[in-house]
Design a protein around this motif. Structure first.
Motif, PDB file in Angstrom:
ATOM      1  N   ALA A 162      20.103  38.251  40.193  1.00  0.00           N
ATOM      2  CA  ALA A 162      21.266  38.391  39.320  1.00  0.00           C
ATOM      3  C   ALA A 162      20.914  39.195  38.073  1.00  0.00           C
ATOM      4  O   ALA A 162      21.697  40.040  37.620  1.00  0.00           O
ATOM      5  CB  ALA A 162      21.792  37.007  38.937  1.00  0.00           C
ATOM      6  N   ALA A 163      19.736  38.958  37.509  1.00  0.00           N
ATOM      7  CA  ALA A 163      19.314  39.692  36.317  1.00  0.00           C
ATOM      8  C   ALA A 163      19.150  41.175  36.619  1.00  0.00           C
ATOM      9  O   ALA A 163      19.534  42.036  35.817  1.00  0.00           O
ATOM     10  CB  ALA A 163      18.006  39.109  35.780  1.00  0.00           C
ATOM     11  N   ALA A 164      18.585  41.502  37.780  1.00  0.00           N
ATOM     12  CA  ALA A 164      18.400  42.900  38.152  1.00  0.00           C
ATOM     13  C   ALA A 164      19.733  43.575  38.460  1.00  0.00           C
ATOM     14  O   ALA A 164      19.953  44.736  38.087  1.00  0.00           O
ATOM     15  CB  ALA A 164      17.466  42.997  39.361  1.00  0.00           C
ATOM     16  N   LEU A 165      20.636  42.862  39.108  1.00  0.00           N
ATOM     17  CA  LEU A 165      21.943  43.434  39.439  1.00  0.00           C
ATOM     18  C   LEU A 165      22.752  43.756  38.184  1.00  0.00           C
ATOM     19  O   LEU A 165      23.550  44.699  38.176  1.00  0.00           O
ATOM     20  CB  LEU A 165      22.730  42.457  40.312  1.00  0.00           C
ATOM     21  N   ALA A 166      22.550  42.993  37.127  1.00  0.00           N
ATOM     22  CA  ALA A 166      23.309  43.208  35.896  1.00  0.00           C
ATOM     23  C   ALA A 166      23.038  44.571  35.276  1.00  0.00           C
ATOM     24  O   ALA A 166      23.853  45.088  34.505  1.00  0.00           O
ATOM     25  CB  ALA A 166      22.985  42.102  34.888  1.00  0.00           C
ATOM     26  N   ASN A 167      21.907  45.181  35.622  1.00  0.00           N
ATOM     27  CA  ASN A 167      21.536  46.464  35.033  1.00  0.00           C
ATOM     28  C   ASN A 167      21.991  47.671  35.846  1.00  0.00           C
ATOM     29  O   ASN A 167      21.750  48.806  35.435  1.00  0.00           O
ATOM     30  CB  ASN A 167      20.015  46.521  34.850  1.00  0.00           C
ATOM     31  N   LEU A 168      22.621  47.435  36.993  1.00  0.00           N
ATOM     32  CA  LEU A 168      23.048  48.554  37.829  1.00  0.00           C
ATOM     33  C   LEU A 168      24.187  49.332  37.170  1.00  0.00           C
ATOM     34  O   LEU A 168      25.073  48.744  36.538  1.00  0.00           O
ATOM     35  CB  LEU A 168      23.524  48.050  39.187  1.00  0.00           C
ATOM     36  N   ASP A 169      24.196  50.643  37.358  1.00  0.00           N
ATOM     37  CA  ASP A 169      25.296  51.480  36.870  1.00  0.00           C
ATOM     38  C   ASP A 169      26.454  51.408  37.867  1.00  0.00           C
ATOM     39  O   ASP A 169      26.749  52.353  38.600  1.00  0.00           O
ATOM     40  CB  ASP A 169      24.832  52.925  36.686  1.00  0.00           C
ATOM     41  N   LEU A 170      27.098  50.252  37.892  1.00  0.00           N
ATOM     42  CA  LEU A 170      28.209  49.991  38.800  1.00  0.00           C
ATOM     43  C   LEU A 170      29.243  49.113  38.104  1.00  0.00           C
ATOM     44  O   LEU A 170      28.901  48.307  37.236  1.00  0.00           O
ATOM     45  CB  LEU A 170      27.743  49.249  40.061  1.00  0.00           C
ATOM     46  N   ASP A 171      30.481  49.261  38.523  1.00  0.00           N
ATOM     47  CA  ASP A 171      31.527  48.297  38.180  1.00  0.00           C
ATOM     48  C   ASP A 171      31.697  47.451  39.434  1.00  0.00           C
ATOM     49  O   ASP A 171      32.610  47.665  40.231  1.00  0.00           O
ATOM     50  CB  ASP A 171      32.822  49.030  37.808  1.00  0.00           C
ATOM     51  N   GLY A 172      30.771  46.523  39.628  1.00  0.00           N
ATOM     52  CA  GLY A 172      30.680  45.826  40.907  1.00  0.00           C
ATOM     53  C   GLY A 172      31.160  44.384  40.860  1.00  0.00           C
ATOM     54  O   GLY A 172      31.304  43.780  39.806  1.00  0.00           O
ATOM     55  N   ARG A 173      31.382  43.856  42.055  1.00  0.00           N
ATOM     56  CA  ARG A 173      31.696  42.435  42.213  1.00  0.00           C
ATOM     57  C   ARG A 173      31.098  41.962  43.539  1.00  0.00           C
ATOM     58  O   ARG A 173      30.912  42.752  44.475  1.00  0.00           O
ATOM     59  CB  ARG A 173      33.201  42.200  42.216  1.00  0.00           C
ATOM     60  N   LEU A 174      30.772  40.686  43.599  1.00  0.00           N
ATOM     61  CA  LEU A 174      30.242  40.111  44.828  1.00  0.00           C
ATOM     62  C   LEU A 174      31.399  39.711  45.739  1.00  0.00           C
ATOM     63  O   LEU A 174      32.272  38.934  45.343  1.00  0.00           O
ATOM     64  CB  LEU A 174      29.374  38.898  44.523  1.00  0.00           C
ATOM     65  N   ALA A 175      31.409  40.252  46.948  1.00  0.00           N
ATOM     66  CA  ALA A 175      32.489  39.971  47.890  1.00  0.00           C
ATOM     67  C   ALA A 175      32.388  38.565  48.466  1.00  0.00           C
ATOM     68  O   ALA A 175      33.397  37.924  48.741  1.00  0.00           O
ATOM     69  CB  ALA A 175      32.480  40.994  49.022  1.00  0.00           C
ATOM     70  N   MET A 176      31.158  38.084  48.671  1.00  0.00           N
ATOM     71  CA  MET A 176      30.936  36.731  49.187  1.00  0.00           C
ATOM     72  C   MET A 176      29.734  36.142  48.481  1.00  0.00           C
ATOM     73  O   MET A 176      28.858  36.864  48.000  1.00  0.00           O
ATOM     74  CB  MET A 176      30.705  36.743  50.702  1.00  0.00           C
ATOM     75  N   GLY A 177      29.691  34.800  48.429  1.00  0.00           N
ATOM     76  CA  GLY A 177      28.580  34.123  47.784  1.00  0.00           C
ATOM     77  C   GLY A 177      28.000  33.042  48.676  1.00  0.00           C
ATOM     78  O   GLY A 177      28.582  32.673  49.698  1.00  0.00           O
ATOM     79  N   GLU A 178      26.831  32.521  48.280  1.00  0.00           N
ATOM     80  CA  GLU A 178      26.153  31.499  49.072  1.00  0.00           C
ATOM     81  C   GLU A 178      26.823  30.133  48.973  1.00  0.00           C
ATOM     82  O   GLU A 178      26.587  29.263  49.797  1.00  0.00           O
ATOM     83  CB  GLU A 178      24.702  31.370  48.600  1.00  0.00           C
ATOM     84  N   GLU A 179      27.672  29.946  47.966  1.00  0.00           N
ATOM     85  CA  GLU A 179      28.230  28.617  47.725  1.00  0.00           C
ATOM     86  C   GLU A 179      29.151  28.153  48.843  1.00  0.00           C
ATOM     87  O   GLU A 179      29.432  26.961  48.988  1.00  0.00           O
ATOM     88  CB  GLU A 179      28.985  28.584  46.391  1.00  0.00           C
ATOM     89  N   VAL A 180      29.628  29.086  49.689  1.00  0.00           N
ATOM     90  CA  VAL A 180      30.546  28.716  50.772  1.00  0.00           C
ATOM     91  C   VAL A 180      29.916  27.700  51.703  1.00  0.00           C
ATOM     92  O   VAL A 180      30.496  26.684  52.043  1.00  0.00           O
ATOM     93  CB  VAL A 180      30.970  29.972  51.572  1.00  0.00           C
ATOM     94  N   ARG A 181      28.673  27.956  52.111  1.00  0.00           N
ATOM     95  CA  ARG A 181      28.023  27.076  53.069  1.00  0.00           C
ATOM     96  C   ARG A 181      27.152  26.021  52.419  1.00  0.00           C
ATOM     97  O   ARG A 181      27.052  24.900  52.894  1.00  0.00           O
ATOM     98  CB  ARG A 181      27.197  27.908  54.060  1.00  0.00           C
ATOM     99  N   GLU A 182      26.503  26.391  51.321  1.00  0.00           N
ATOM    100  CA  GLU A 182      25.531  25.477  50.713  1.00  0.00           C
ATOM    101  C   GLU A 182      26.175  24.437  49.802  1.00  0.00           C
ATOM    102  O   GLU A 182      25.569  23.416  49.512  1.00  0.00           O
ATOM    103  CB  GLU A 182      24.504  26.288  49.911  1.00  0.00           C
ATOM    104  N   ALA A 183      27.398  24.693  49.340  1.00  0.00           N
ATOM    105  CA  ALA A 183      28.112  23.754  48.474  1.00  0.00           C
ATOM    106  C   ALA A 183      27.313  23.407  47.228  1.00  0.00           C
ATOM    107  O   ALA A 183      27.282  22.266  46.776  1.00  0.00           O
ATOM    108  CB  ALA A 183      28.468  22.482  49.259  1.00  0.00           C
ATOM    109  N   VAL A 184      26.620  24.402  46.679  1.00  0.00           N
ATOM    110  CA  VAL A 184      25.881  24.217  45.441  1.00  0.00           C
ATOM    111  C   VAL A 184      26.207  25.386  44.514  1.00  0.00           C
ATOM    112  O   VAL A 184      26.673  26.435  44.941  1.00  0.00           O
ATOM    113  CB  VAL A 184      24.352  24.170  45.697  1.00  0.00           C
ATOM    114  N   SER A 185      25.946  25.173  43.212  1.00  0.00           N
ATOM    115  CA  SER A 185      26.164  26.263  42.264  1.00  0.00           C
ATOM    116  C   SER A 185      25.088  27.326  42.468  1.00  0.00           C
ATOM    117  O   SER A 185      23.964  27.029  42.862  1.00  0.00           O
ATOM    118  CB  SER A 185      26.117  25.737  40.830  1.00  0.00           C
ATOM    119  N   THR A 186      25.435  28.571  42.197  1.00  0.00           N
ATOM    120  CA  THR A 186      24.509  29.672  42.398  1.00  0.00           C
ATOM    121  C   THR A 186      24.759  30.730  41.326  1.00  0.00           C
ATOM    122  O   THR A 186      25.900  30.899  40.887  1.00  0.00           O
ATOM    123  CB  THR A 186      24.679  30.295  43.803  1.00  0.00           C
ATOM    124  N   PRO A 187      23.727  31.441  40.902  1.00  0.00           N
ATOM    125  CA  PRO A 187      23.933  32.543  39.957  1.00  0.00           C
ATOM    126  C   PRO A 187      24.688  33.719  40.582  1.00  0.00           C
ATOM    127  O   PRO A 187      25.037  34.663  39.877  1.00  0.00           O
ATOM    128  CB  PRO A 187      22.500  32.958  39.581  1.00  0.00           C
TER     129      PRO A 187
END
Length: 326
Positions: free
Chosen positions: A49-74
């Motif tokens: 997450a820290a490395a992704l924050a520095n990308l020259d992009l206007d980005g968003r995550l399409a899917m996350g791990e929380e769907v299956r794991e049911a835990v909070s995630t960065p």
């Protein structure tokens, strides 16, 4: 998908993105073999997450791990990615594919990420699982939707004919899960060989899609986010994939129904990622057929990464040495 020039991803996007998988792999490698699955996943996700924050992009995550794991995630679905100074983009990531392998100090743990144009990724939230078949470029022209419902032996006979081999020469990658007991029995009854894995859904898809790995096809049910990530790699390699949502609980089935998702629709790579502007990156955490794992030595770390670019079908292998912060 026609992409206006200001929204096109730059040719070096893959080189920028691989820094995120390198960071995740190094963080995860420090916990290799310690049996701490959740701690390793959290460390890798935080570093990514820290490395992704520095990308020259206007980005968003399409899917996350929380769907299956049911835990909070960065790295939850919908999270903003990048510094906003770049083209709009959608990303899908997996800081550790093969968490059990990592926890046990075994081969096959890899960090993955992919980026494409905004709106190009099919994101079946809240689906957690999908049924998949994956093959490489040689077999891709012969893979038909009927394969997803046909007996395994029928599909394997098709693959054997496409490769001018016998079924007994084929190797099938399957996750070692109770839900696959019947599938594994079918594959063995047909005469093919089975490569079972405790984990590593995306890794298995890459093995099936890349030449020289001794894996001919992936079959079975795995993660939905992993399926979306795998589709980015398979399309970049010229392989083929068939996929269909496969809920593994009544709660998941009801959530999918409420979301208006179709559990009968059979999808291809083009259905899952509609753009040809795709960069897919991977960094080895532990040694595998595909990539060497992280080497740690004092204030240095060595990584081995793969970068795929769909538009040009370029495949790059990168060996890097990193100076670690004290």
């Amino acid at each position: 998908m026609d992409i206006p020039q200001p929204q096109r991803l730059g040719p070096n996007t893959g080189l920028d993105l691989v820094r995120a998988t390198e960071a995740a792999a190094i963080a995860a490698a420090r916990l290799m073999g310690r049996g701490e699955i959740e701690e390793a996943d959290r460390a890798a996700a935080t570093a990514m997450a820290a490395a992704l924050a520095n990308l020259d992009l206007d980005g968003r995550l399409a899917m996350g791990e929380e769907v299956r794991e049911a835990v909070s995630t960065p790295l939850p679905a919908g999270a903003r990615v990048g510094n906003g100074n770049g083209p709009p983009a959608d990303l899908v990531v997996d800081p550790i594919d093969g968490r059990r392998q990592l926890a046990q100090g075994r081969a096959g743990a890899v960090s993955f990420a992919a980026v494409t144009n905004r709106g190009a990724l099919w994101a079946p939230h809240p689906a957690a699982y999908m049924d998949k078949i994956v093959v490489g470029p040689e077999i891709a022209p012969y893979l038909v939707p009927e394969c997803l419902d046909a007996p395994a032996g029928w599909t394997l006979a098709l693959v054997a004919r496409a490769t001018r081999r016998t079924v007994r020469d084929l190797v099938v990658f399957v996750l070692d899960r109770p839900r696959h007991t019947h599938l594994i029995a079918e594959i063995r009854a047909a005469g093919a060989r089975v490569m079972l894995a405790d984990d590593g859904d995306i890794y298995g898809a890459l093995l099936a899609a890349m030449p020289g790995t001794n894996v001919d096809i992936l079959m079975g049910i795995g993660g939905a986010p992993e399926g979306v990530l795998a589709a980015c790699a398979i399309k970049s390699l010229g392989g083929a994939m068939l996929a269909r949502l496969a809920p593994q609980s009544e709660a998941e089935r009801e959530a999918i129904t409420r979301a208006g998702l179709d559990t009968k629709r059979i999808l291809t790579c083009d259905d899952i990622v509609s753009s040809n502007q795709i960069f897919f990156v991977a960094t080895g955490i532990t040694d595998s057929i595909l990539l060497r794992g992280v080497r740690l030595a004092g204030d240095r770390a060595e990584t081995n990464s793969l970068i795929l670019r769909s538009e040009t079908r370029t495949r790059r292998l990168i060996f890097a040495e990193h100076l670690l912060s004290p």
